[in-house]
Design a protein around this motif. Sequence first.
Motif, PDB file in Angstrom:
ATOM      1  N   ARG A 450       0.914  -1.148   0.003  1.00 34.65           N
ATOM      2  CA  ARG A 450       0.180   0.044  -0.075  1.00 34.65           C
ATOM      3  C   ARG A 450       0.919   1.302  -0.112  1.00 34.65           C
ATOM      4  O   ARG A 450       1.783   1.355   0.635  1.00 34.65           O
ATOM      5  CB  ARG A 450      -0.730   0.053   1.232  1.00 34.65           C
ATOM      6  CG  ARG A 450      -1.883   1.189   1.351  1.00 34.65           C
ATOM      7  CD  ARG A 450      -2.732   1.176   2.503  1.00 34.65           C
ATOM      8  NE  ARG A 450      -3.650   0.481   2.321  1.00 34.65           N
ATOM      9  CZ  ARG A 450      -4.424   0.032   3.408  1.00 34.65           C
ATOM     10  NH1 ARG A 450      -4.251   0.421   4.638  1.00 34.65           N
ATOM     11  NH2 ARG A 450      -5.457  -1.052   3.200  1.00 34.65           N
ATOM     12  N   ILE A 452       1.419   4.979   0.646  1.00 39.39           N
ATOM     13  CA  ILE A 452       1.093   6.170   1.778  1.00 39.39           C
ATOM     14  C   ILE A 452       2.219   7.270   1.399  1.00 39.39           C
ATOM     15  O   ILE A 452       3.302   7.416   2.115  1.00 39.39           O
ATOM     16  CB  ILE A 452       0.929   5.843   3.218  1.00 39.39           C
ATOM     17  CG1 ILE A 452      -0.207   4.641   3.270  1.00 39.39           C
ATOM     18  CG2 ILE A 452       0.431   6.952   3.816  1.00 39.39           C
ATOM     19  CD1 ILE A 452      -0.199   4.002   4.454  1.00 39.39           C
ATOM     20  N   LYS A 475      -4.707   0.645  -8.463  1.00 31.01           N
ATOM     21  CA  LYS A 475      -5.660   1.548  -7.544  1.00 31.01           C
ATOM     22  C   LYS A 475      -6.810   0.450  -7.097  1.00 31.01           C
ATOM     23  O   LYS A 475      -7.132  -0.715  -7.575  1.00 31.01           O
ATOM     24  CB  LYS A 475      -6.577   2.526  -8.117  1.00 31.01           C
ATOM     25  CG  LYS A 475      -5.557   3.795  -8.769  1.00 31.01           C
ATOM     26  CD  LYS A 475      -6.280   4.987  -9.393  1.00 31.01           C
ATOM     27  CE  LYS A 475      -5.360   6.191  -9.798  1.00 31.01           C
ATOM     28  NZ  LYS A 475      -6.215   6.995 -10.490  1.00 31.01           N
ATOM     29  N   ASP A 482      -7.628   3.514  -2.618  1.00 30.63           N
ATOM     30  CA  ASP A 482      -6.225   3.417  -2.279  1.00 30.63           C
ATOM     31  C   ASP A 482      -5.311   3.190  -3.572  1.00 30.63           C
ATOM     32  O   ASP A 482      -5.657   2.979  -4.460  1.00 30.63           O
ATOM     33  CB  ASP A 482      -5.948   2.443  -1.261  1.00 30.63           C
ATOM     34  CG  ASP A 482      -6.209   1.053  -1.711  1.00 30.63           C
ATOM     35  OD1 ASP A 482      -6.469   0.973  -2.927  1.00 30.63           O
ATOM     36  OD2 ASP A 482      -5.969   0.042  -0.947  1.00 30.63           O
ATOM     37  N   GLN A 483      -3.970   3.102  -3.349  1.00 30.74           N
ATOM     38  CA  GLN A 483      -3.079   2.889  -4.365  1.00 30.74           C
ATOM     39  C   GLN A 483      -1.937   1.858  -3.747  1.00 30.74           C
ATOM     40  O   GLN A 483      -1.757   1.936  -2.508  1.00 30.74           O
ATOM     41  CB  GLN A 483      -2.358   4.254  -4.684  1.00 30.74           C
ATOM     42  CG  GLN A 483      -3.119   5.196  -5.593  1.00 30.74           C
ATOM     43  CD  GLN A 483      -2.520   6.122  -6.205  1.00 30.74           C
ATOM     44  OE1 GLN A 483      -1.484   6.708  -5.588  1.00 30.74           O
ATOM     45  NE2 GLN A 483      -2.647   6.750  -7.436  1.00 30.74           N
TER      46      GLN A 483
END
Length: 643
Positions: A450, A452, A475, A482-483
């Motif tokens: 993930r 951030i 995505k 999220d990515q």
Amino acid sequence: MLLGASLVGVLLFSKLVLKLPWTQVGFSLLFLYLGSGGWRFVRIFIKTIRRDVFGGIVLLKVKAKVRRYLRERRTVPILFASTVRRHPDKTALIFEGTDTHWTFRQLDDYSSSVANFLQAQGLASGDVAALFMENRNEFVGLWLGMAKLGVEAALINTNLRRDALRHCLTTSQAKVLIFGSEMAPAIFEIHANLDPSLSLFCSGPWEPGTVPVGTEHLDPLLEDAPTHLPSSPDKGFTDKLFYIYTSGTTGMPKAAIVVHSRYYRMAALVYYGFRMRPDDVVYDCLPLYHSAGNIVGIGQCLLHGMTVVIRKKFSASRFWDDCIKYNCTIVQYIGELCRYLLNQPPREAEHQHQVRMALGNGLRQSIWTDFSSRFHIPQVAEFYGATECNCSVGNFDSQVGACGFNSRILSFVYPIRLVRVNEDTMELIRGPNGLCLPCQPGEPGQLVGRIIQQDPLRRFDGYLNQGANNKKIAKDVFQKGDQAYLTGDVLVMDELGYLYFRDRTGDTFRWKGENVSTTEVEGTLSRLLDMADVAVYGVGVPGTEGRAGMAAVASPAGSCDLEHFAQLLERELPLYARPIFLRFLPELHRTGTFKLQKTELRKEGFDPSVVRDPLFYLDTRKGRYIPLDQEAYARIQAGEEKL
């Protein structure tokens, strides 16, 4: 989820309706939990809690330091300065080629002279300088000096030539190119096509006739440069440090951005996770233009005060002699280096060293135990992590074959995951809600992490080429909006959370309705062929589904006992995994990080009119390999041969 709801229901019913005492309620919940398969959780908890707690402590320690350095706007040069203050006269670097020893003070002075010289040349923070040089102490001093000024170094792979080399220099937008005298011929080849404004400096033995016109000899210029620390650039912990280029096996090399926090994170997680000590001596024979040699290895010197022995290139015959000479306690490896060492004849030096740890990635499970037992190395510190990835993992407790782990009981602490992919196209498989589907233990999947961006441990810094970034980001992976970073690597997790490397995306092929792992087949074939270099790949055959397995074997003699080899394969591999075609050639080409280059091998296939090396194919009726000539090739193309 269902089990949790059931437990809550039983709790409420037992206490509120049946009004049972807490003791009976507790036993009821325990029996329900264990009867519902909860005993597996208990088993996993008992077997992994110590590992997971240690991993959590390491992560928290590094995270705390990262937050502090982010707040204080620390950089690698600032952290190095504190290392110099702790022990200025301790040996920092040793170059095996000339037995040159540099103390931390000498490395500090050299790098400061580099910074002052470049500043006098008009370079400033944010500019780029390219470095094209083989391993030696000066390599470290040069990029470190650039960093002191805020100049970003483009670390060019020394194996690159012509178009690829010119591409790297052009896309980096470097204002200065510093190259080693050993690389002068490569610069000569492209000099006419380089930007005329690019300043050229050569380090090493000086012969004016061997370098392009206009090139200046760097070494005397640095000797005259002041060694005081230049004024600090306006750089912070998440600003760019340097660029590391991908190997370029599937196209032109891409420049991966390494920021200061990434350099620290990669070096620190290895240091604390594998219990390194400041008095360790690291043997670094890996290329310094890549992260394993320059961050995982040299980072221990700059950040933690360890002595690092630099070798120009890996040598299997000199490896243990060097370790003995310099009292090395940690050796670095990558790719196939361990197999090269195993392939050497036994010698006394193997047992006279003080090495306690082998640190690296890519050690195949098939030779793991042989490597550690033959060379008496107590700890194999295997890790996984590409230069640009945000989901590195480490095998902190030397689990054979594993490249790392992720906690089964505290998986939320480190947001990485194996997700299901289409094994033919390698596309992500999503559920009805549009999210990626997590893999169960034993199920291969692509590793993702993930993203951030506000967290230095989770951010993705990407490449200079923004188009390349888009291919590495997905995505709606963990949750909507999220990515996540796509590693492109297939791993598998066991019940205890250990991760095992399987294949690079696209490095599997399908034959007889089964997926064939090239990594596993290569390991088996190499072991059967006395640790020879083997590249396994799939080739298309008219009239068949999938791709037939083909193995290219490095064999200077050009052959082996094929009848015996076929018998061994019958015992070792299932029918669908046995290579249909064999190609014997003098050597296999590799990248600078020892990855096999298979692109050209795939293109050439098994056509005798294209391939001049000895070719064989598996006659399934006879159960042995026979020569593949033009007639046999024609029969295969016409579908007349049963494969």
